[in-house]
Scaffold this motif. Sequence first.
Motif, PDB file in Angstrom:
ATOM      1  N   THR A 169       0.794  -1.053   0.117  1.00 63.12           N
ATOM      2  CA  THR A 169      -0.150   0.000  -0.099  1.00 63.12           C
ATOM      3  C   THR A 169       1.056   1.421  -0.096  1.00 63.12           C
ATOM      4  OG1 THR A 169      -1.708  -1.189   1.219  1.00 63.12           O
ATOM      5  CG2 THR A 169      -1.861   1.268   1.274  1.00 63.12           C
ATOM      6  N   GLY A 170       1.921   1.118   0.708  1.00 59.53           N
ATOM      7  CA  GLY A 170       2.879   2.261   0.852  1.00 59.53           C
ATOM      8  C   GLY A 170       3.415   2.661  -0.485  1.00 59.53           C
ATOM      9  N   PHE A 171       3.976   1.407  -1.164  1.00 64.71           N
ATOM     10  CA  PHE A 171       4.464   1.824  -2.490  1.00 64.71           C
ATOM     11  C   PHE A 171       3.483   2.170  -3.525  1.00 64.71           C
ATOM     12  CE2 PHE A 171       8.018  -1.296  -1.436  1.00 64.71           C
ATOM     13  CZ  PHE A 171       8.948  -0.264  -0.942  1.00 64.71           C
ATOM     14  N   TYR A 172       2.287   1.880  -3.419  1.00 62.62           N
ATOM     15  CA  TYR A 172       1.131   2.130  -4.289  1.00 62.62           C
ATOM     16  C   TYR A 172       0.646   3.715  -4.147  1.00 62.62           C
ATOM     17  CZ  TYR A 172      -3.542   2.000  -6.325  1.00 62.62           C
ATOM     18  OH  TYR A 172      -4.401   2.557  -7.332  1.00 62.62           O
ATOM     19  N   LEU A 173       1.007   4.150  -2.989  1.00 57.81           N
ATOM     20  CA  LEU A 173       0.661   5.577  -2.532  1.00 57.81           C
ATOM     21  C   LEU A 173       1.863   6.331  -2.933  1.00 57.81           C
ATOM     22  CD1 LEU A 173      -1.472   5.066   0.633  1.00 57.81           C
ATOM     23  CD2 LEU A 173      -2.156   5.600  -1.635  1.00 57.81           C
ATOM     24  N   ASP A 174       2.778   5.763  -3.636  1.00 57.15           N
ATOM     25  CA  ASP A 174       3.923   6.569  -4.110  1.00 57.15           C
ATOM     26  C   ASP A 174       5.066   6.586  -3.100  1.00 57.15           C
ATOM     27  OD1 ASP A 174       5.570   7.904  -6.003  1.00 57.15           O
ATOM     28  OD2 ASP A 174       4.829   9.660  -5.653  1.00 57.15           O
ATOM     29  N   GLY A 175       5.175   5.420  -2.254  1.00 60.21           N
ATOM     30  CA  GLY A 175       6.021   5.408  -1.123  1.00 60.21           C
ATOM     31  C   GLY A 175       7.742   5.251  -1.635  1.00 60.21           C
ATOM     32  N   SER A 176       7.548   4.878  -2.980  1.00 60.93           N
ATOM     33  CA  SER A 176       8.829   4.517  -3.922  1.00 60.93           C
ATOM     34  C   SER A 176       9.644   5.734  -3.783  1.00 60.93           C
ATOM     35  CB  SER A 176       8.685   3.889  -5.029  1.00 60.93           C
ATOM     36  OG  SER A 176       7.847   4.632  -5.914  1.00 60.93           O
ATOM     37  N   ARG A 177       9.106   6.962  -3.704  1.00 56.21           N
ATOM     38  CA  ARG A 177       9.787   8.293  -3.863  1.00 56.21           C
ATOM     39  C   ARG A 177      10.583   8.539  -2.488  1.00 56.21           C
ATOM     40  NH1 ARG A 177       6.844  12.018  -1.044  1.00 56.21           N
ATOM     41  NH2 ARG A 177       4.601  11.409  -0.400  1.00 56.21           N
ATOM     42  N   VAL A 178      10.065   7.954  -1.524  1.00 55.73           N
ATOM     43  CA  VAL A 178      10.899   8.191   0.004  1.00 55.73           C
ATOM     44  C   VAL A 178      11.694   7.059   0.106  1.00 55.73           C
ATOM     45  CG1 VAL A 178       9.110   9.872   1.008  1.00 55.73           C
ATOM     46  CG2 VAL A 178       8.933   7.218   1.121  1.00 55.73           C
ATOM     47  N   VAL A 179      11.717   5.793  -0.639  1.00 50.66           N
ATOM     48  CA  VAL A 179      12.417   4.808  -0.349  1.00 50.66           C
ATOM     49  C   VAL A 179      13.461   4.675  -1.552  1.00 50.66           C
ATOM     50  CG1 VAL A 179      12.777   2.364  -0.015  1.00 50.66           C
ATOM     51  CG2 VAL A 179      10.784   3.528   0.958  1.00 50.66           C
ATOM     52  N   ALA A 180      14.842   4.795  -1.358  1.00 47.46           N
ATOM     53  CA  ALA A 180      15.862   4.724  -2.221  1.00 47.46           C
ATOM     54  C   ALA A 180      15.847   3.139  -2.923  1.00 47.46           C
ATOM     55  CB  ALA A 180      17.199   5.019  -1.749  1.00 47.46           C
ATOM     56  N   ALA A 181      15.695   1.985  -2.195  1.00 50.53           N
ATOM     57  CA  ALA A 181      15.915   0.728  -2.858  1.00 50.53           C
ATOM     58  C   ALA A 181      14.694  -0.084  -2.298  1.00 50.53           C
ATOM     59  CB  ALA A 181      17.050   0.238  -2.631  1.00 50.53           C
ATOM     60  N   PRO A 182      13.676  -0.121  -2.951  1.00 52.92           N
ATOM     61  CA  PRO A 182      12.508  -0.787  -2.582  1.00 52.92           C
ATOM     62  C   PRO A 182      12.666  -2.134  -2.212  1.00 52.92           C
ATOM     63  CG  PRO A 182      11.780   0.577  -4.460  1.00 52.92           C
ATOM     64  CD  PRO A 182      13.162   0.563  -4.393  1.00 52.92           C
ATOM     65  N   GLN A 183      13.783  -2.833  -3.198  1.00 51.88           N
ATOM     66  CA  GLN A 183      13.995  -4.223  -2.956  1.00 51.88           C
ATOM     67  C   GLN A 183      14.603  -4.614  -1.638  1.00 51.88           C
ATOM     68  OE1 GLN A 183      15.357  -2.296  -5.168  1.00 51.88           O
ATOM     69  NE2 GLN A 183      17.510  -2.265  -5.139  1.00 51.88           N
ATOM     70  N   HIS A 184      15.406  -3.625  -1.145  1.00 51.17           N
ATOM     71  CA  HIS A 184      15.888  -3.793   0.031  1.00 51.17           C
ATOM     72  C   HIS A 184      14.738  -3.872   1.396  1.00 51.17           C
ATOM     73  CE1 HIS A 184      20.189  -1.823  -1.218  1.00 51.17           C
ATOM     74  NE2 HIS A 184      19.889  -3.063  -1.806  1.00 51.17           N
ATOM     75  N   VAL A 185      13.679  -3.147   0.870  1.00 53.21           N
ATOM     76  CA  VAL A 185      12.605  -3.144   1.981  1.00 53.21           C
ATOM     77  C   VAL A 185      12.082  -4.558   1.953  1.00 53.21           C
ATOM     78  CG1 VAL A 185      10.171  -2.241   2.466  1.00 53.21           C
ATOM     79  CG2 VAL A 185      12.091  -0.563   1.678  1.00 53.21           C
ATOM     80  N   TRP A 186      11.712  -5.097   0.893  1.00 51.92           N
ATOM     81  CA  TRP A 186      11.180  -6.453   0.724  1.00 51.92           C
ATOM     82  C   TRP A 186      11.970  -7.274   1.510  1.00 51.92           C
ATOM     83  CZ3 TRP A 186       6.182  -6.741   0.090  1.00 51.92           C
ATOM     84  CH2 TRP A 186       5.523  -5.896  -0.561  1.00 51.92           C
ATOM     85  N   VAL A 187      13.439  -7.548   1.291  1.00 52.67           N
ATOM     86  CA  VAL A 187      14.262  -8.468   1.749  1.00 52.67           C
ATOM     87  C   VAL A 187      14.587  -8.392   3.223  1.00 52.67           C
ATOM     88  CG1 VAL A 187      16.805  -8.872   2.038  1.00 52.67           C
ATOM     89  CG2 VAL A 187      15.795  -8.424  -0.644  1.00 52.67           C
TER      90      VAL A 187
END
Length: 213
Positions: A177-195
């Motif tokens: 939900t965070g990424f869907y709401l454009d959370g990727s703009r505040v997270v430099a590496a989304p893949q690190h979040v999932w890991v």
Amino acid sequence: LVAQLDSDDRSWAMVASIVGCIVSIAYLVATTELSMDKSTQYRTNFPMVHGYIPTESGAREALILLGIVLFVGGVLGAKLIAFAVLAGASAWVAVAWCWAEASVLFVLSYYAEGRIWRFHVRGASGLVPTLVMHTCMYLGMLAAPFTFLRFPGYCGPLLYSVSIVYNLAINPAMVYTGFYLDGSRVVAAPQHVWVSLAIGSGVAVLGMVLMGC
């Protein structure tokens, strides 16, 4: 804040600081549970809740304590990651999410306690004290699930177990939900979040396995 930084600006000291805080909270929960569980008074009055930490085997006791530390640390770490992504995308959505969860927990507690909504401790059974205690229990289940919350009158054993499973299972939905709401703009590496989320959840599950040894 660490997730918002570029990889060149992040350092292991920042991550180590966060991990250290998580371990400190987990250790606090473990030592509190140890002192309560080994208490003769608690073992006598609440044999269905206390007495699972062995006193005859130091190795098993250490293993269960390690399990509690991993369990609490994993739950807290995974929830911290999920909430940070969601709140980074929209603080209002994060607040609404927590309000909805707290409301559902209150309703479930109401039915689990035989349709009694007031807190059971004398002097704290009024409306405001009850809401304050419920908020504390929700925050405890959210971040630092003290095992004494499984006592009847608090969350209770069934609701405690359901809340733990729910909190681990809902974390991916919060991140998505965070990424869907454009959370990727505040997270430099989304893949690190999932890991990191997978590691935190795995550590929590490993802790639960060790606690059952």
